[in-house]
Design a protein around this motif. Structure first.
Motif, mmCIF file in Angstrom:
data_model
loop_
_atom_site.group_PDB
_atom_site.id
_atom_site.type_symbol
_atom_site.label_atom_id
_atom_site.label_comp_id
_atom_site.label_asym_id
_atom_site.label_seq_id
_atom_site.Cartn_x
_atom_site.Cartn_y
_atom_site.Cartn_z
ATOM 1 N N LYS A 287 0.344 1.968 -6.786
ATOM 2 C CA LYS A 287 -0.408 0.967 -8.144
ATOM 3 C C LYS A 287 -1.473 2.133 -8.557
ATOM 4 C CE LYS A 287 -0.519 -1.428 -4.425
ATOM 5 N NZ LYS A 287 -1.235 -2.373 -3.737
ATOM 6 N N ARG B 101 -14.055 -3.583 4.475
ATOM 7 C CA ARG B 101 -13.249 -2.492 5.144
ATOM 8 C C ARG B 101 -14.070 -0.917 5.041
ATOM 9 N NH1 ARG B 101 -10.847 1.462 2.150
ATOM 10 N NH2 ARG B 101 -9.287 1.510 0.822
ATOM 11 N N SER C 230 0.744 -0.904 0.464
ATOM 12 C CA SER C 230 0.052 -0.207 0.134
ATOM 13 C C SER C 230 1.331 1.378 -0.121
ATOM 14 C CB SER C 230 -0.839 -0.154 1.483
ATOM 15 O OG SER C 230 -2.304 1.123 0.981
HETATM 16 P P1 5GP Z 1 -6.274 -0.581 0.385
HETATM 17 O O1 5GP Z 1 -7.375 -1.321 1.681
HETATM 18 O O2 5GP Z 1 -5.419 -0.257 1.403
HETATM 19 O O3 5GP Z 1 -7.695 -0.322 -0.154
HETATM 20 O O4 5GP Z 1 -6.347 -1.990 -0.066
HETATM 21 C C1 5GP Z 1 -5.234 -3.296 1.144
HETATM 22 C C2 5GP Z 1 -4.438 -4.079 -0.013
HETATM 23 O O5 5GP Z 1 -6.183 -5.120 -0.720
HETATM 24 C C3 5GP Z 1 -4.109 -3.557 -1.216
HETATM 25 O O6 5GP Z 1 -3.153 -4.712 -1.230
HETATM 26 C C4 5GP Z 1 -4.633 -4.360 -2.276
HETATM 27 O O7 5GP Z 1 -4.318 -4.056 -3.524
HETATM 28 C C5 5GP Z 1 -5.490 -5.397 -1.463
HETATM 29 N N1 5GP Z 1 -7.018 -5.709 -2.215
HETATM 30 C C6 5GP Z 1 -7.773 -4.685 -2.635
HETATM 31 N N2 5GP Z 1 -8.510 -5.193 -3.657
HETATM 32 C C7 5GP Z 1 -8.681 -6.703 -3.358
HETATM 33 C C8 5GP Z 1 -9.741 -7.657 -3.751
HETATM 34 O O8 5GP Z 1 -10.480 -8.414 -4.377
HETATM 35 N N3 5GP Z 1 -8.597 -9.145 -3.246
HETATM 36 C C9 5GP Z 1 -7.975 -9.351 -2.888
HETATM 37 N N4 5GP Z 1 -6.941 -10.337 -2.612
HETATM 38 N N5 5GP Z 1 -7.016 -8.677 -2.637
HETATM 39 C C10 5GP Z 1 -7.152 -7.376 -2.712
#
Ligand code: 5GP
Length: 182
Positions: free
Chosen positions: A16, A38, A12
């Protein structure tokens, strides 16, 4: 020409989001919108950044086979809606921005998927980017840095690892990787 399923992973705050924006602006790419349990961060919109759903709804979709992959990440669940991806692949290259466990599930189901890991030049740089973003507490930043080690341990399963020390160059490198594949 067959469209590709492109997976971008990386800690994070590595950039990206910006890389994806740049790819999308060039046409021929669609971004998969994931479901997550979340809460939205400041500036995030439901249906655009994510589909923000309850744990109950997440489990229901999971039981009905609605996810191409799913995983738990820092107490929250994330999943890629299967239908959306399969539809979009008919017309565009589809980008999935997901973490490593989900990425490896996709690779199992779709061995032709292209797995790209984006890494920061170093740990200090990542910490600085997370602090600048300002959406995580100090404790969360510590957790995210710890997570980096885990992600690094999976780098050999990826087709390409790109170090993002220069955004323009990183976008170009990723475009070239995709072009070579298509
Ligand atoms: P954030 O909460 O910071 O948006 O995402 C946290 C992590 O979850 C990041 O590494 C993101 O790439 C990953 N992530 C977001 N959407 C998905 C998903 O649909 N599946 C998985 N396995 N990881 C995800």
């Amino acid at each position: 020409m067959k469209n590709s399923l492109i997976i971008l992973s990386g800690p994070s705050g590595v950039g990206k989001g910006t890389i994806i924006e740049r790819l999308l602006s060039r046409g021929g790419f669609a971004l998969s919108v994931s479901c997550t349990t979340r809460s939205p961060r400041k500036g995030e919109t439901d249906g655009v950044s994510y589909f923000f759903i309850s744990k109950e709804k997440f489990n229901e979709m999971l039981e009905n086979g609605g996810f191409l992959e799913h995983s738990r990440h820092f107490e929250n669940y994330y999943g890629t809606p299967r239908k959306f991806v399969e539809e979009k692949l008919k017309t565009d290259n589809v980008i999935l921005e997901i973490e490593v466990d989900g990425a490896l599930q996709v690779k199992n189901a779709y061995p032709e998927a292209l797995l790209i890991m984006v890494l920061p030049p170093d740990r200090a740089e990542l910490k600085a980017r997370l602090i600048k973003r300002g959406s995580e507490s100090e404790e969360q930043i510590g957790e995210r840095l710890a997570r980096l080690d885990y992600e690094l341990s999976k780098r050999d399963s990826y087709d390409f690892v790109v170090i993002n020390d220069d955004l323009e160059k990183t976008v170009k490198d990723i475009e070239n990787i995709i072009k070579a594949r298509n």
